[in-house]
Structures are given as structure tokens and as C-alpha cells.
Design an enzyme around this catalytic site. Structure first.
Site, PDB file in Angstrom:
ATOM      1  N   ASP A  42       0.824  -1.209   0.000  1.00 34.67           N
ATOM      2  CA  ASP A  42       0.000   0.000   0.000  1.00 34.67           C
ATOM      3  C   ASP A  42       0.865   1.268   0.000  1.00 34.67           C
ATOM      4  OD1 ASP A  42      -2.256  -1.697   0.275  1.00 34.67           O
ATOM      5  OD2 ASP A  42      -1.950  -1.783   2.440  1.00 34.67           O
ATOM      6  N   GLU A  94     -11.631   0.076  -3.113  1.00 33.29           N
ATOM      7  CA  GLU A  94     -10.930   0.513  -1.891  1.00 33.29           C
ATOM      8  C   GLU A  94      -9.696   1.315  -2.293  1.00 33.29           C
ATOM      9  OE1 GLU A  94      -9.589  -2.988   0.214  1.00 33.29           O
ATOM     10  OE2 GLU A  94      -8.437  -3.713  -1.487  1.00 33.29           O
ATOM     11  N   GLU A 136      24.561   4.976   4.452  1.00 34.08           N
ATOM     12  CA  GLU A 136      23.951   3.926   5.274  1.00 34.08           C
ATOM     13  C   GLU A 136      23.880   2.637   4.452  1.00 34.08           C
ATOM     14  OE1 GLU A 136      23.360   4.256   8.486  1.00 34.08           O
ATOM     15  OE2 GLU A 136      24.078   6.319   8.292  1.00 34.08           O
ATOM     16  N   GLU A 193      21.860   0.388   4.586  1.00 32.29           N
ATOM     17  CA  GLU A 193      20.469   0.064   4.237  1.00 32.29           C
ATOM     18  C   GLU A 193      19.953   0.951   3.110  1.00 32.29           C
ATOM     19  OE1 GLU A 193      21.593   1.094   7.118  1.00 32.29           O
ATOM     20  OE2 GLU A 193      20.475   2.801   7.881  1.00 32.29           O
ATOM     21  N   ASP A 205      26.688  -1.525   9.037  1.00 32.73           N
ATOM     22  CA  ASP A 205      25.924  -0.336   9.417  1.00 32.73           C
ATOM     23  C   ASP A 205      26.050   0.774   8.359  1.00 32.73           C
ATOM     24  OD1 ASP A 205      24.393   1.424  10.856  1.00 32.73           O
ATOM     25  OD2 ASP A 205      26.068   2.168  12.025  1.00 32.73           O
TER      26      ASP A 205
HETATM   27  O1  FUB Z   1      -2.911  -4.011   2.978  1.00 35.74           O
HETATM   28  C1  FUB Z   1      -4.159  -4.367   3.529  1.00 35.74           C
HETATM   29  C2  FUB Z   1      -5.283  -3.999   2.602  1.00 35.74           C
HETATM   30  O2  FUB Z   1      -5.129  -4.628   1.339  1.00 35.74           O
HETATM   31  C3  FUB Z   1      -5.335  -2.519   2.263  1.00 35.74           C
HETATM   32  O3  FUB Z   1      -5.876  -1.750   3.286  1.00 35.74           O
HETATM   33  C4  FUB Z   1      -6.127  -2.561   0.996  1.00 35.74           C
HETATM   34  O4  FUB Z   1      -6.074  -1.387   0.253  1.00 35.74           O
HETATM   35  C5  FUB Z   1      -5.483  -3.737   0.294  1.00 35.74           C
HETATM   36  O5  FUB Z   1      -4.310  -3.356  -0.384  1.00 35.74           O
END
Ligand code: FUB
Length: 457
Positions: A33, A215, A334, A336, A452
Site C-alpha cells: 500500500d 478501496e 547507510e 540500508e 551499518d
Molecule cells: O494491505 C491491507 C489492505 O489490502 C489494504 O488496506 C487494501 O487497500 C489492500 O491493499
């Protein structure tokens, strides 16, 4: 980054010779995400963290990475975790960070102990990499499975808007303090014209709609137009978007941005940002080895808006976005910070910060677009620690089999976090821009050593 390097990077990009971001952009753990934020001359990437071998989104923390060249990313570790919210007990899902008046507000969603459902929370910090702490000691909005995936922006008149939701789209007008809101939670009406399908409650079974909001909204304003990008079409998800002349609609459905392809992940979740004159589309895939629907990783593509402000179709690639700068090897870097790695992970340490761990024989780290300039370095050094007998860091140029530049013998230091700075001579003349590979060698078996930071002198 200096102007000369930016100029060289631009010329290389125009000639198609530029180093690319290598998708997924982070390889040391799963990163979900992705939510970009530009602050100062760096781009910060806020992500969730899928656990290894998970069978659901059992996520426990949020992490931050940053870059100033789009190809080498620095791991700033876990900026916030479920235990930082007294009201949360599970599902550290999508987040987005925004800066206002010198404070950084990280909006998250998580499972609420108070309601037994999902809730939107807000944490605050003094720097883009945290540490962040719960800003209000309670959820900002609680009590519904719908309450996931917050996205935030501040309009030109100073009014901030927070949107979220699955499968409804909610929004509130945030107060100037960014941690409270005025009025009721509003529901955006979904119509075929606005989002490709009517709202979830009134969709008709068996009807094939143009699209539908699912979503993961990502809201912003650009050149006077409001954009709402989102995961669409149910599972598996593609990315689509709507536009408007106002932050509260009415919205117009504009079509797909990232169509369904074989990304190995049945979810997708985007974040868009302009940085150093380019536009970037972040998303996630299941393409990291061992990844999949519950093992997702952030990826990025560069794109150009169409002249009318609409967004072109963007396909996932393995090569990702071109470099927009070079890495300076002459100061402390760094460990990382990396463009690509295989085998290694990162760990936090209260004193030294994040370091590279879990190094085994055959693992490697690649840094892209490293600018040695015209004078050759004389020494390579690194701060290392090993509770066992250590191993070797071979430094090679432009490939794992490329010219050997230095070979640092790492001995035991008496502990996995007992750091010692070791140096070795540089073996050949090095100048100009190269990819640098650190190849880790040693006895088979348990891990060799930790690193490190490193530098050339
Ligand atoms: O990463 C968990 C859930 O999966 C997210 O909140 C949604 O958008 C989907 O990517």
C-alpha cells in the site's frame, strides 16, 4: 544532489541509458500500500508490512523508506506499530503521511479493540521518518469494516480533506489541527457517471458495469483539478480514477490507469506524486520471490499526464522508474541504502539506527548510479559487526562479475551489534558513474556479519 549529476542523469534518461528503479523497489521485506510524500529534496515512501508466509493481511507495523534519486532507497525502519495505538490490536493496513506546519501526520487504519471493527487513526511526528505517536489517544473514526485506507490532502484554501472506505467512499473536512474534524462523516454517492457503477448497496446482480470503486483511494489536487484514484473492479483489483472540479464532487469516472495484469497480487493500491519534475505512480505487486497476495511489494513507474490532465494507462514493469540523480560514495552511506539486494534483511538498533543483517555467503547489494567523479578513491571502509568469524565484502563495478574494486576482510568483532570500522585499499582506478555491487562471501552456515554504513575515501 549536485546540478551536474542531475544534468547527467537527465541526459542518460533521454538517451535511454539511465539506471532504473528495479521493481519491486524494496527487497529486504514485503512493503504494501505505498504512499509517497515529497518533503525537501527527498521522496518518502510510507508502506505497510506483510509478514513472511502470511495467509492473510496479518500486518503489525508501518515502515518508511526514502530516496533522492528514485533508484537507491534508504530504509528508515518501522516508524509506527500497532502497539503505539492503545485502541488497536490487529491489521496495520494502509496509511498516508502529510506535512502541515512542520508536523507530519500519519493517517492509518487498524482493527479497533473498542468497536471490534476497523478504525482510522492519526499519529504525529516531528520528522518525515518519525518517530510517530498516536496524536489523540483514540481513533479519529471508528466502528465499521468499511473504515480502511485513509488518503488526505490540503486544498489551496487550507481546508484539509480525509477520504477512506471499502466499498463506500467516506470523507470528512479535517480541522486545521489535522487530528479532528468538523461535521459528520459524509458518504460520496457512487454513480455510473462518477465511478463506473452505482454504489454497493444499489448495484444490481448480473449487471455488468463499466467499473466500480473498491478501496484504496488516493486523493489530490493538481493544476486546479481534483483526482480520486482507487482500486477498482473487486478482487482481483485494477486501478481506475475519477476527476472533479471540487473536492466533494460531483466526480466523473475517467477509466482505468493500471489494468489487470499478472502481478501476483489480487489487491492493488496506488499513490501518485510529482518529484523533481516528473510524475510517479506507486502500486504494489506480489513479484518479490516468496511474495503473492499476502506478500506484496511496492513498485513504481514514471508517467506523464496527458495535456488535458488525464492520466495515461500505466503498465507494471520490472525496470521501474529512471534515476533522477546519483549517489555520492565519498560521505557516510547507510548500508540500508540500496537499489537492489538479494538475501539480506534490515534490523533496527537504538544507537546506530537501521543496519543490514542476515548476510549469508552469496548475498549481495547493488547501488545504482554511484558517481565517483574524476578522482579515483584510495580506500573503501565499512562499519561492521560479527559475533562469529565474519567474512568478506567484495566491491565490484557494474555487475556481480564486474571489475573488483576492493575486498574488505571482516573479522569477528565480538557481537552482532559490536561495531568496528574497517578499511581496505581500492585496487583499481575508478571514476565516473557506475553501479556498485557488494558481494558477501564467507563460510556456509549461519550469518556472516552485519553492516551499518560504508564509504569510499
Ligand atoms: O494491505 C491491507 C489492505 O489490502 C489494504 O488496506 C487494501 O487497500 C489492500 O491493499
Amino acid at each position: 544532489m549536485n546540478k551536474k549529476c542531475l544534468y547527467i542523469a537527465m541526459l542518460m534518461q533521454m538517451a535511454g541509458l539511465s539506471a532504473k528503479a528495479d521493481n519491486p523497489v524494496i527487497q529486504t521485506c514485503f512493503t504494501t500500500d505505498p504512499a509517497p510524500l515529497v518533503y525537501g529534496d527527498r521522496i518518502y515512501l510510507y508502506v505497510g508490512h506483510d509478514e513472511n508466509k502470511a495467509d492473510f493481511f496479518w500486518m503489525q507495523e508501518w515502515r518508511v523508506y526514502s530516496s533522492d534519486d528514485m533508484v537507491n532507497w534508504t530504509d528508515h525502519g518501522s516508524s509506527l506499530a500497532l502497539e503505539d495505538f492503545s485502541w488497536a490490536d490487529d491489521r496495520a493496513w494502509a496509511s498516508q503521511c502529510i506535512e502541515r506546519n512542520g508536523k507530519f501526520y500519519l493517517y492509518v487504519c487498524a482493527h479497533s479493540k473498542l468497536s471490534g471493527a476497523m478504525a482510522i487513526g492519526v499519529a504525529v511526528g516531528d520528522s518525515p521518518v518519525g518517530p510517530f505517536k498516536d496524536a489523540i489517544g483514540k481513533p479519529l473514526a471508528d466502528g465499521n469494516w468499511d473504515y480502511i485506507d485513509p488518503t488526505v490532502f490540503v486544498d489551496d484554501d487550507g481546508q484539509a480533506y480525509l477520504y477512506w472506505g471499502n466499498p463506500e467512499i467516506y470523507y470528512v473536512k479535517l480541522n486545521e489541527d489535522m487530528v479532528s474534524y468538523s461535521g459528520e462523516v459524509q458518504v460520496i454517492e457512487q454513480t455510473v457517471e462518477g465511478f463506473g457503477a452505482p454504489g454497493p448497496k444499489v448495484r444490481q446482480e448480473g449487471v455488468k458495469y463499466k467499473d466500480n470503486y473498491t478501496e484504496g483511494p488516493w486523493a489530490y489536487k493538481r493544476n486546479g483539478k481534483y483526482y480520486l484514484l482507487y482500486a477498482a473492479g473487486g478482487v482481483p483489483e485494477h486501478i481506475a480514477y475519477s476527476m472533479s472540479d471540487s473536492p466533494t464532487g460531483p466526480w466523473t469516472y475517467m477509466g482505468e490507469i493500471m489494468p489487470l495484469t499478472d502481478t501476483g497480487s489480487f489487491t492493488n493500491h496506488c499513490g501518485v506524486v510529482d518529484y523533481k519534475g516528473n510524475s510517479y505512480f506507486f502500486y504494489h505487486t506480489g513479484k518479490l520471490p516468496g511474495g503473492g497476495g499476502f506478500g506484496r511489494s511496492a513498485a513504481v513507474e514514471q508517467f506523464e499526464y496527458n495535456a488535458d490532465g488525464t492520466i495515461p494507462v500505466i503498465m507494471p514493469t520490472e525496470k521501474g522508474a529512471p534515476a533522477v540523480g546519483c549517489l555520492n560514495p565519498y560521505g557516510r552511506v547507510e548500508a540500508e541504502t540500496m537499489a537492489w539486494s538479494e538475501g539480506v534483511t534490515t534490523e533496527p538498533n537504538a544507537k546506530t539506527g537501521v543496519y543490514v543483517a542476515d548476510i549469508h555467503n552469496g548475498d549481495f547489494i547493488k547501488l545504482a548510479n554511484v558517481d565517483f567523479k574524476s578522482g579515483s578513491p584510495k580506500k573503501f571502509g565499512a562499519s561492521v559487526a560479527s559475533a562469529l568469524r565474519g567474512g568478506t565484502i567484495e566491491v565490484r563495478l557494474d555487475g556481480k562479475e564486474g571489475p573488483l574494486v576492493a575486498c574488505l576482510e571482516v573479522s569477528g568483532t565480538g557481537g552482532w551489534e559490536k561495531w568496528k570500522y574497517l578499511e581496505t585499499p581500492v585496487l583499481t582506478e575508478v571514476s565516473g558513474i557506475h553501479d556498485v555491487y557488494f558481494l558477501f562471501k564467507g563460510r556456509l552456515g549461519p550469518k556472516l556479519f552485519n553492516v551499518d554504513y560504508w564509504k569510499f575515501k
